[in-house]
Design an enzyme around this catalytic site. Structure first.
Site, PDB file in Angstrom:
ATOM      1  CE  LYS A   1      -4.442  -1.680   1.029  1.00 34.70           C
ATOM      2  NZ  LYS A   1      -5.684  -1.696   1.772  1.00 34.70           N
ATOM      3  CE  LYS A  53      -5.756  -8.171  -1.451  1.00 30.28           C
ATOM      4  NZ  LYS A  53      -6.694  -8.143  -0.369  1.00 30.28           N
ATOM      5  CE  LYS A  89     -13.234  -4.056   0.261  1.00 32.01           C
ATOM      6  NZ  LYS A  89     -12.054  -3.845   1.096  1.00 32.01           N
TER       7      LYS A  89
END
Ligand code: AQP
Length: 331
Positions: free
Chosen positions: A115, A197, A200
């Protein structure tokens, strides 16, 4: 809550519209567990703000996530459903636990590394301490089991380490949780880059299937899914796209990989992708219908989260009180 039953805690962040990955890796399994366990499921809005959110959208998505939990089959009569920011003990325990967590441990978390790369302009302290808040979420409810996808395993192991360390220094207060990883669907990959992966917050909307996606969009995205130049439908590390589609098909239908491979033997990729798309779209249809029905009943939804907050606060306060006493706070 029944004393004899074990406790389950799990959560999803309202950081985007939830995906087939969140569903197959987490929520679908929550439904199966609610009769056997005391289940506590949260909407972790405090986690979501580790990445910049638009406030009005965050509010909307938190409520929509609650409605999606129910639409997926979670029964508010059986499980406690609540919004994390409605229970102040999460932030309070998180502070105590952060004083029992090492910088080095947090630096090793792969989600933080990923992130930080994705949000290089906002590597905030909350992003770094995210796993401590997650540990607080779990430990406040004395959870025995935490159903998560594979991606959260590292965070769960850290929660166990933090609990063990706290118990070692202060005496046995915290329940050390175990991970509960589903047999199928633990790691659903992006339809566009099957080595990452399904997420969202993926900027490429063709990479993920939203739970509330229309049937046409679902099928279209599966038709465009990245595969390989071979023409054999079999699971293999060198065929990440096809393997992912097989995993999705198995997680949705309950079939084994061998059964799915036999079913599609000799078929072309086009037919296979269409069949997976249609199977997924059909399985999501009842969720969409229930969601539409719930979105017309705002009062019911409000009653669920208010009631959930009350129950969650009651349990969380008791554990927080014990922790405060142990560390030497006057309670
Ligand atoms: N692709 C996935 N396959 C299987 N399980 C998954 N989960 C997430 N993605 C997959 C599981 O869903 C639960 C909730 O996840 P979360 O929202 O708390 O955070 P996340 O893991 O960071 O999910 P996303 O979709 O990738 O969110 P963003 O894009 O906001 O970071 C967890 O149990 C997780 O394992």
């Amino acid at each position: 809550m029944e004393q004899t039953k074990k406790t389950i805690f799990s959560a999803v962040q309202p950081s985007g519209d939830i995906t087939l990955g969140n569903y197959l890796g987490a929520i679908k399994n929550w439904v199966n567990l609610q009769d056997e366990y005391n289940c506590i499921y949260s909407i972790v809005d405090m986690h979501a703000i580790t990445v910049r959110q638009t406030p009005a959208e965050l509010r909307k998505r938190s409520l929509e996530l609650l409605m999606q939990y129910i639409a997926c089959g979670i029964d508010p009569e059986k499980a406690i459903l609540f919004i994390q920011s409605h229970v102040p003990a999460h932030a309070q325990l998180s502070w105590v636990l952060s004083c029992n967590t090492q910088m080095g441990e947090l630096s090793r978390m792969t989600q933080f590394k990923d992130k930080s790369k994705k949000h290089a302009d906002d590597i905030n302290a909350g992003l770094f301490t995210y796993p401590v808040l997650m540990a607080a979420d779990i430990l406040l409810y004395k959870a025995d089991l935490v159903p998560v996808g594979n991606d959260q395993l590292q965070h769960l192991e850290l929660a166990r380490d933090i609990a063990n360390r706290f118990n070692f220094h202060y005496g046995d207060v915290l329940t050390v949780p175990e991970a509960y990883i589903p047999k199928a669907g633990a790691r659903i990959m992006s339809l566009q880059s099957p080595e990452s992966k399904m997420s969202k917050s993926d900027p490429n909307p063709n990479g993920f299937i939203k739970l509330l996606e229309t049937k046409d969009d679902t099928i279209r995205k599966f038709k465009r899914a990245v595969t390989d130049s071979d023409n054999e439908i079999r699971k293999s590390p060198d065929k990440p796209g096809i393997s992912n589609l097989l995993d999705i098909y198995c997680a949705v239908t309950g079939k084994t990989t061998e059964e799915a491979e036999a079913e599609f033997a000799g078929k072309g990729y086009g037919d296979f992708k269409l069949a997976v798309g249609e199977t997924v779209a059909d399985s999501l249809e009842p969720i969409r219908a229930k969601f539409d029905q719930l979105s017309k009943d705002k009062a019911y939804v409000e009653e669920i989260y208010k009631n959930g907050a009350q129950q969650a606060n009651y349990i969380a306060q008791r554990v927080l009180g014990k922790v405060y006493k142990k560390v030497g706070f006057i309670v």
